[in-house]
Scaffold this motif. Structure first.
Motif, PDB file in Angstrom:
ATOM      1  N   PRO A 142      70.607  69.658  43.927  1.00  0.00           N
ATOM      2  CA  PRO A 142      69.160  69.732  43.670  1.00  0.00           C
ATOM      3  C   PRO A 142      68.517  68.362  43.852  1.00  0.00           C
ATOM      4  O   PRO A 142      69.168  67.323  43.702  1.00  0.00           O
ATOM      5  N   VAL A 143      67.252  68.365  44.185  1.00  0.00           N
ATOM      6  CA  VAL A 143      66.505  67.118  44.293  1.00  0.00           C
ATOM      7  C   VAL A 143      66.202  66.629  42.876  1.00  0.00           C
ATOM      8  O   VAL A 143      65.656  67.374  42.055  1.00  0.00           O
ATOM      9  N   ARG A 144      66.559  65.394  42.590  1.00  0.00           N
ATOM     10  CA  ARG A 144      66.399  64.841  41.251  1.00  0.00           C
ATOM     11  C   ARG A 144      64.910  64.608  40.932  1.00  0.00           C
ATOM     12  O   ARG A 144      64.065  64.596  41.836  1.00  0.00           O
ATOM     13  N   PRO A 145      64.587  64.395  39.658  1.00  0.00           N
ATOM     14  CA  PRO A 145      63.190  64.122  39.285  1.00  0.00           C
ATOM     15  C   PRO A 145      62.587  62.917  40.000  1.00  0.00           C
ATOM     16  O   PRO A 145      61.366  62.845  40.156  1.00  0.00           O
ATOM     17  N   ASP A 146      63.438  61.968  40.441  1.00  0.00           N
ATOM     18  CA  ASP A 146      62.910  60.820  41.185  1.00  0.00           C
ATOM     19  C   ASP A 146      62.726  61.125  42.668  1.00  0.00           C
ATOM     20  O   ASP A 146      62.365  60.246  43.455  1.00  0.00           O
ATOM     21  N   GLY A 147      62.986  62.401  43.063  1.00  0.00           N
ATOM     22  CA  GLY A 147      62.771  62.817  44.444  1.00  0.00           C
ATOM     23  C   GLY A 147      63.922  62.494  45.378  1.00  0.00           C
ATOM     24  O   GLY A 147      63.778  62.651  46.596  1.00  0.00           O
ATOM     25  N   LYS A 148      65.066  62.080  44.837  1.00  0.00           N
ATOM     26  CA  LYS A 148      66.170  61.645  45.683  1.00  0.00           C
ATOM     27  C   LYS A 148      67.393  62.545  45.544  1.00  0.00           C
ATOM     28  O   LYS A 148      67.537  63.291  44.577  1.00  0.00           O
ATOM     29  N   ILE A 149      68.269  62.454  46.550  1.00  0.00           N
ATOM     30  CA  ILE A 149      69.593  63.077  46.508  1.00  0.00           C
ATOM     31  C   ILE A 149      70.614  61.997  46.852  1.00  0.00           C
ATOM     32  O   ILE A 149      70.277  60.995  47.477  1.00  0.00           O
ATOM     33  N   SER A 150      71.848  62.200  46.399  1.00  0.00           N
ATOM     34  CA  SER A 150      72.905  61.234  46.696  1.00  0.00           C
ATOM     35  C   SER A 150      73.815  61.796  47.780  1.00  0.00           C
ATOM     36  O   SER A 150      74.352  62.899  47.649  1.00  0.00           O
ATOM     37  N   VAL A 151      73.976  61.026  48.859  1.00  0.00           N
ATOM     38  CA  VAL A 151      74.785  61.436  50.000  1.00  0.00           C
ATOM     39  C   VAL A 151      75.986  60.509  50.118  1.00  0.00           C
ATOM     40  O   VAL A 151      75.841  59.285  49.994  1.00  0.00           O
ATOM     41  N   PRO A 152      77.183  61.058  50.311  1.00  0.00           N
ATOM     42  CA  PRO A 152      78.374  60.205  50.454  1.00  0.00           C
ATOM     43  C   PRO A 152      78.179  59.125  51.515  1.00  0.00           C
ATOM     44  O   PRO A 152      77.539  59.348  52.547  1.00  0.00           O
ATOM     45  N   LEU A 153      78.701  57.955  51.248  1.00  0.00           N
ATOM     46  CA  LEU A 153      78.646  56.754  52.090  1.00  0.00           C
ATOM     47  C   LEU A 153      77.293  56.042  52.034  1.00  0.00           C
ATOM     48  O   LEU A 153      77.235  54.820  51.927  1.00  0.00           O
ATOM     49  N   VAL A 154      76.186  56.781  52.103  1.00  0.00           N
ATOM     50  CA  VAL A 154      74.879  56.111  52.194  1.00  0.00           C
ATOM     51  C   VAL A 154      74.168  55.993  50.852  1.00  0.00           C
ATOM     52  O   VAL A 154      73.224  55.218  50.709  1.00  0.00           O
ATOM     53  N   GLY A 155      74.605  56.762  49.850  1.00  0.00           N
ATOM     54  CA  GLY A 155      73.973  56.675  48.538  1.00  0.00           C
ATOM     55  C   GLY A 155      72.681  57.486  48.454  1.00  0.00           C
ATOM     56  O   GLY A 155      72.548  58.545  49.081  1.00  0.00           O
ATOM     57  N   ASP A 156      71.705  56.969  47.700  1.00  0.00           N
ATOM     58  CA  ASP A 156      70.470  57.707  47.459  1.00  0.00           C
ATOM     59  C   ASP A 156      69.589  57.787  48.708  1.00  0.00           C
ATOM     60  O   ASP A 156      69.395  56.787  49.405  1.00  0.00           O
ATOM     61  N   VAL A 157      69.055  58.976  48.931  1.00  0.00           N
ATOM     62  CA  VAL A 157      68.139  59.226  50.040  1.00  0.00           C
ATOM     63  C   VAL A 157      66.930  59.949  49.475  1.00  0.00           C
ATOM     64  O   VAL A 157      67.062  60.906  48.703  1.00  0.00           O
ATOM     65  N   THR A 158      65.740  59.505  49.833  1.00  0.00           N
ATOM     66  CA  THR A 158      64.513  60.151  49.367  1.00  0.00           C
ATOM     67  C   THR A 158      64.291  61.455  50.122  1.00  0.00           C
ATOM     68  O   THR A 158      64.204  61.465  51.343  1.00  0.00           O
ATOM     69  N   ALA A 159      64.228  62.558  49.355  1.00  0.00           N
ATOM     70  CA  ALA A 159      63.995  63.875  49.949  1.00  0.00           C
ATOM     71  C   ALA A 159      62.636  64.424  49.555  1.00  0.00           C
ATOM     72  O   ALA A 159      61.964  65.081  50.355  1.00  0.00           O
ATOM     73  N   GLY A 160      62.198  64.155  48.339  1.00  0.00           N
ATOM     74  CA  GLY A 160      60.936  64.680  47.849  1.00  0.00           C
ATOM     75  C   GLY A 160      59.757  64.210  48.686  1.00  0.00           C
ATOM     76  O   GLY A 160      59.629  63.024  48.979  1.00  0.00           O
ATOM     77  N   GLY A 161      58.911  65.156  49.080  1.00  0.00           N
ATOM     78  CA  GLY A 161      57.734  64.823  49.866  1.00  0.00           C
ATOM     79  C   GLY A 161      57.971  64.785  51.359  1.00  0.00           C
ATOM     80  O   GLY A 161      57.041  64.534  52.132  1.00  0.00           O
ATOM     81  N   HIS A 162      59.209  65.010  51.786  1.00  0.00           N
ATOM     82  CA  HIS A 162      59.543  64.971  53.214  1.00  0.00           C
ATOM     83  C   HIS A 162      60.011  66.340  53.682  1.00  0.00           C
ATOM     84  O   HIS A 162      60.470  67.171  52.891  1.00  0.00           O
ATOM     85  N   THR A 163      59.930  66.585  54.983  1.00  0.00           N
ATOM     86  CA  THR A 163      60.439  67.826  55.558  1.00  0.00           C
ATOM     87  C   THR A 163      61.946  67.703  55.735  1.00  0.00           C
ATOM     88  O   THR A 163      62.496  66.595  55.783  1.00  0.00           O
ATOM     89  N   PRO A 164      62.652  68.842  55.833  1.00  0.00           N
ATOM     90  CA  PRO A 164      64.095  68.782  56.065  1.00  0.00           C
ATOM     91  C   PRO A 164      64.461  67.961  57.299  1.00  0.00           C
ATOM     92  O   PRO A 164      65.456  67.227  57.292  1.00  0.00           O
ATOM     93  N   GLU A 165      63.674  68.074  58.366  1.00  0.00           N
ATOM     94  CA  GLU A 165      63.956  67.327  59.593  1.00  0.00           C
ATOM     95  C   GLU A 165      63.836  65.825  59.354  1.00  0.00           C
ATOM     96  O   GLU A 165      64.667  65.044  59.843  1.00  0.00           O
ATOM     97  N   GLU A 166      62.836  65.404  58.587  1.00  0.00           N
ATOM     98  CA  GLU A 166      62.656  63.978  58.295  1.00  0.00           C
ATOM     99  C   GLU A 166      63.824  63.445  57.479  1.00  0.00           C
ATOM    100  O   GLU A 166      64.309  62.330  57.719  1.00  0.00           O
ATOM    101  N   VAL A 167      64.274  64.229  56.503  1.00  0.00           N
ATOM    102  CA  VAL A 167      65.405  63.794  55.670  1.00  0.00           C
ATOM    103  C   VAL A 167      66.672  63.691  56.514  1.00  0.00           C
ATOM    104  O   VAL A 167      67.455  62.748  56.378  1.00  0.00           O
ATOM    105  N   ALA A 168      66.871  64.660  57.410  1.00  0.00           N
ATOM    106  CA  ALA A 168      68.052  64.640  58.279  1.00  0.00           C
ATOM    107  C   ALA A 168      68.069  63.391  59.151  1.00  0.00           C
ATOM    108  O   ALA A 168      69.112  62.738  59.308  1.00  0.00           O
ATOM    109  N   LYS A 169      66.928  63.027  59.712  1.00  0.00           N
ATOM    110  CA  LYS A 169      66.854  61.836  60.567  1.00  0.00           C
ATOM    111  C   LYS A 169      67.125  60.563  59.760  1.00  0.00           C
ATOM    112  O   LYS A 169      67.766  59.629  60.244  1.00  0.00           O
ATOM    113  N   ASP A 170      66.628  60.522  58.525  1.00  0.00           N
ATOM    114  CA  ASP A 170      66.860  59.359  57.663  1.00  0.00           C
ATOM    115  C   ASP A 170      68.344  59.206  57.368  1.00  0.00           C
ATOM    116  O   ASP A 170      68.902  58.102  57.425  1.00  0.00           O
TER     117      ASP A 170
END
Length: 207
Positions: free
Chosen positions: A65-93
């Motif tokens: 789930p997307v945390r209250p701070d709008g982020k998710i944790s991804v292996p190797l890269v750590g926190d990534v901002t997902a809240g407020g972005h489209t799935p495609e934007e998050v994937a590119k990040d």
């Protein structure tokens, strides 16, 4: 004469096409309610469940789930901002950040549960009503349903100047609602079906 008639037909056709292309005015009915969310354009919100898949590297995939701070944790890269972005934007990040660890990463971000959409799917009634409300949208709901859920209008309401505000394709349109006719005469011609995100405003009379 034949040339004159042919020319007149062309002019008339042009005027008809021009009128059809003109955007609806304030008194025109609003567009049909849309019940589905366009996932490609959907902006991820808090509590939405996202699934991250990395091609040829399944161990880097997560579902969270997307945390209250709008982020998710991804292996190797750590926190990534997902809240407020489209799935495609998050994937590119994620691809950009993973490129430091993985050669030519290809990432897919999939929404598996749109939990935050419930907030976006509400209908709001404000202004000269007895109890301004924000109510969950349900199929078949109309302007009258929403106004009654707000307790009806007050004695100070300018019922003939109510508006339905709707955002469509990034632009907000206002559509006149004659609450005086709906409530006083049973005239349902402006008792429009509402859509998720609609706002109904009832101004007060000016004395």
């Amino acid at each position: 004469m034949n040339r004159f008639v042919a020319g007149l037909v062309v002019v008339v056709q042009g005027l008809v096409l021009s009128a059809c292309a003109t955007s609806p005015g304030k008194d025109a009915p609003p567009p049909p309610a849309e019940g589905a969310v366009a996932v490609d354009a959907y902006h991820i919100g808090v509590d939405d469940i996202v699934q991250v898949n990395v091609w040829r590297n399944p161990e880097l995939g997560i579902t969270a789930p997307v945390r209250p701070d709008g982020k998710i944790s991804v292996p190797l890269v750590g926190d990534v901002t997902a809240g407020g972005h489209t799935p495609e934007e998050v994937a590119k990040d994620i691809e950009t950040k993973l490129s430091a660890f993985v050669r030519d990463p290809q990432v897919a971000v999939i929404l598996t549960d749109l939990r935050s959409h419930e907030y976006l799917s509400r209908v709001r009634v404000t202004g000269a009503v007895r109890q301004p409300v924000s109510i969950p949208y349900r199929p078949g709901m109309t302007v009258l349903d929403a106004v009654l859920a707000a307790g009806g209008i007050t004695e100070f309401a300018a019922a003939d100047r109510a508006d339905l505000h709707r955002n469509a394709a990034g632009e907000t349109g206002a559509y006149a609602v004659r609450l005086d006719r709906i409530l006083g005469r049973g005239d349902l011609s402006t008792n429009f079906p509402v859509a998720p995100g609609d706002v109904i405003t009832v101004p007060e009379r000016t004395f």
